[in-house]
Design a protein around this motif. Structure first.
Motif, short mmCIF file in Angstrom:
data_model
loop_
_atom_site.label_atom_id
_atom_site.label_comp_id
_atom_site.label_asym_id
_atom_site.label_seq_id
_atom_site.Cartn_x
_atom_site.Cartn_y
_atom_site.Cartn_z
N ILE A 5 0.84 -1.20 0.00
CA ILE A 5 0.00 0.00 0.00
C ILE A 5 0.87 1.25 0.00
CG2 ILE A 5 -1.68 1.31 1.36
CD1 ILE A 5 -2.87 -1.37 2.21
N SER A 6 1.96 1.24 0.76
CA SER A 6 2.87 2.38 0.77
C SER A 6 3.51 2.57 -0.60
CB SER A 6 3.96 2.18 1.82
OG SER A 6 3.41 2.15 3.10
N PHE A 7 3.89 1.47 -1.24
CA PHE A 7 4.46 1.56 -2.58
C PHE A 7 3.44 2.14 -3.56
CE2 PHE A 7 5.24 -0.35 -6.76
CZ PHE A 7 6.48 0.22 -7.02
N LEU A 8 2.18 1.74 -3.42
CA LEU A 8 1.13 2.26 -4.28
C LEU A 8 0.94 3.76 -4.10
CD1 LEU A 8 -1.19 1.66 -6.28
CD2 LEU A 8 -2.64 1.35 -4.27
N TYR A 9 0.96 4.21 -2.85
CA TYR A 9 0.83 5.65 -2.59
C TYR A 9 2.02 6.43 -3.15
CZ TYR A 9 -3.32 5.48 0.32
OH TYR A 9 -4.59 5.32 0.76
N ILE A 10 3.21 5.89 -3.02
CA ILE A 10 4.40 6.56 -3.56
C ILE A 10 4.31 6.63 -5.08
CG2 ILE A 10 6.90 6.37 -3.83
CD1 ILE A 10 6.95 5.29 -0.95
N LEU A 11 3.87 5.56 -5.69
CA LEU A 11 3.69 5.56 -7.14
C LEU A 11 2.66 6.59 -7.57
CD1 LEU A 11 4.41 4.17 -9.83
CD2 LEU A 11 2.48 2.64 -9.39
N LEU A 12 1.55 6.68 -6.85
CA LEU A 12 0.52 7.67 -7.16
C LEU A 12 1.04 9.10 -6.97
CD1 LEU A 12 -2.68 6.04 -5.66
CD2 LEU A 12 -2.11 6.33 -8.07
N ILE A 13 1.88 9.31 -5.97
CA ILE A 13 2.47 10.64 -5.76
C ILE A 13 3.39 11.00 -6.92
CG2 ILE A 13 4.08 11.92 -4.30
CD1 ILE A 13 2.76 10.56 -1.89
N PHE A 14 4.19 10.05 -7.39
CA PHE A 14 5.05 10.33 -8.54
C PHE A 14 4.24 10.65 -9.80
CE2 PHE A 14 8.65 8.04 -6.38
CZ PHE A 14 9.46 9.17 -6.31
N ILE A 15 3.13 9.96 -9.99
CA ILE A 15 2.25 10.26 -11.12
C ILE A 15 1.66 11.66 -10.97
CG2 ILE A 15 0.08 9.61 -12.25
CD1 ILE A 15 0.86 6.68 -11.63
N ALA A 16 1.26 12.01 -9.75
CA ALA A 16 0.69 13.34 -9.51
C ALA A 16 1.74 14.43 -9.71
CB ALA A 16 0.10 13.41 -8.10
N VAL A 17 2.99 14.17 -9.32
CA VAL A 17 4.06 15.14 -9.55
C VAL A 17 4.29 15.32 -11.05
CG1 VAL A 17 6.55 15.50 -9.29
CG2 VAL A 17 5.19 14.85 -7.33
N PHE A 18 4.27 14.23 -11.79
CA PHE A 18 4.42 14.33 -13.23
C PHE A 18 3.27 15.14 -13.85
CE2 PHE A 18 3.52 12.54 -17.48
CZ PHE A 18 4.69 12.94 -18.11
N LEU A 19 2.05 14.90 -13.40
CA LEU A 19 0.92 15.68 -13.89
C LEU A 19 1.06 17.16 -13.51
CD1 LEU A 19 -2.15 13.36 -13.27
CD2 LEU A 19 -1.11 13.99 -15.44
N HIS A 20 1.61 17.41 -12.34
CA HIS A 20 1.81 18.79 -11.91
C HIS A 20 2.87 19.49 -12.78
CE1 HIS A 20 1.10 22.00 -9.11
NE2 HIS A 20 2.41 22.17 -8.97
N PHE A 21 3.92 18.77 -13.14
CA PHE A 21 4.91 19.34 -14.07
C PHE A 21 4.27 19.64 -15.42
CE2 PHE A 21 8.57 17.28 -11.65
CZ PHE A 21 8.88 18.47 -11.02
N LEU A 22 3.39 18.75 -15.88
CA LEU A 22 2.67 19.02 -17.13
C LEU A 22 1.77 20.25 -16.98
CD1 LEU A 22 1.66 15.45 -18.34
CD2 LEU A 22 3.47 16.93 -19.24
N ALA A 23 1.19 20.40 -15.81
CA ALA A 23 0.32 21.55 -15.58
C ALA A 23 1.13 22.85 -15.54
CB ALA A 23 -0.46 21.38 -14.28
N LEU A 24 2.34 22.79 -15.01
CA LEU A 24 3.17 23.98 -15.01
C LEU A 24 3.62 24.37 -16.41
CD1 LEU A 24 5.32 23.33 -11.82
CD2 LEU A 24 3.43 24.94 -12.10
N MET A 25 3.62 23.42 -17.33
CA MET A 25 3.95 23.72 -18.73
C MET A 25 2.69 24.01 -19.55
SD MET A 25 7.05 21.10 -19.60
CE MET A 25 6.21 19.61 -19.14
N ASP A 26 1.55 24.15 -18.88
CA ASP A 26 0.25 24.41 -19.51
C ASP A 26 -0.22 23.30 -20.45
OD1 ASP A 26 -0.18 26.80 -18.20
OD2 ASP A 26 0.91 27.97 -19.72
#
Length: 58
Positions: A5-26
């Motif tokens: 479960i911890s690994f799953l949450y860390i994976l989801l956080i990395f996906i969310a960070v990637f989406l946030h980087f995409l959002a910063l690039m519009d």
């Protein structure tokens, strides 16, 4: 089970960070990525700290 479960949450956080980087690039809506990243980090630390909570003597 907890490590999975911890690994799953860390994976989801990395996906969310990637989406946030995409959002910063519009390339993705910032209004979706920012709350999603905050919510996932909050839930991760909440579950991490809830395991070590003192529940009283039985």
């Amino acid at each position: 089970m907890q490590k999975g479960i911890s690994f799953l949450y860390i994976l989801l956080i990395f996906i969310a960070v990637f989406l946030h980087f995409l959002a910063l690039m519009d390339l993705f809506p910032l209004l979706i990525s920012s709350p999603l990243l905050f919510f996932l980090i909050f839930i991760f630390f909440y579950r991490l700290n809830a395991r070590h909570r003192f529940r009283g003597f039985r």
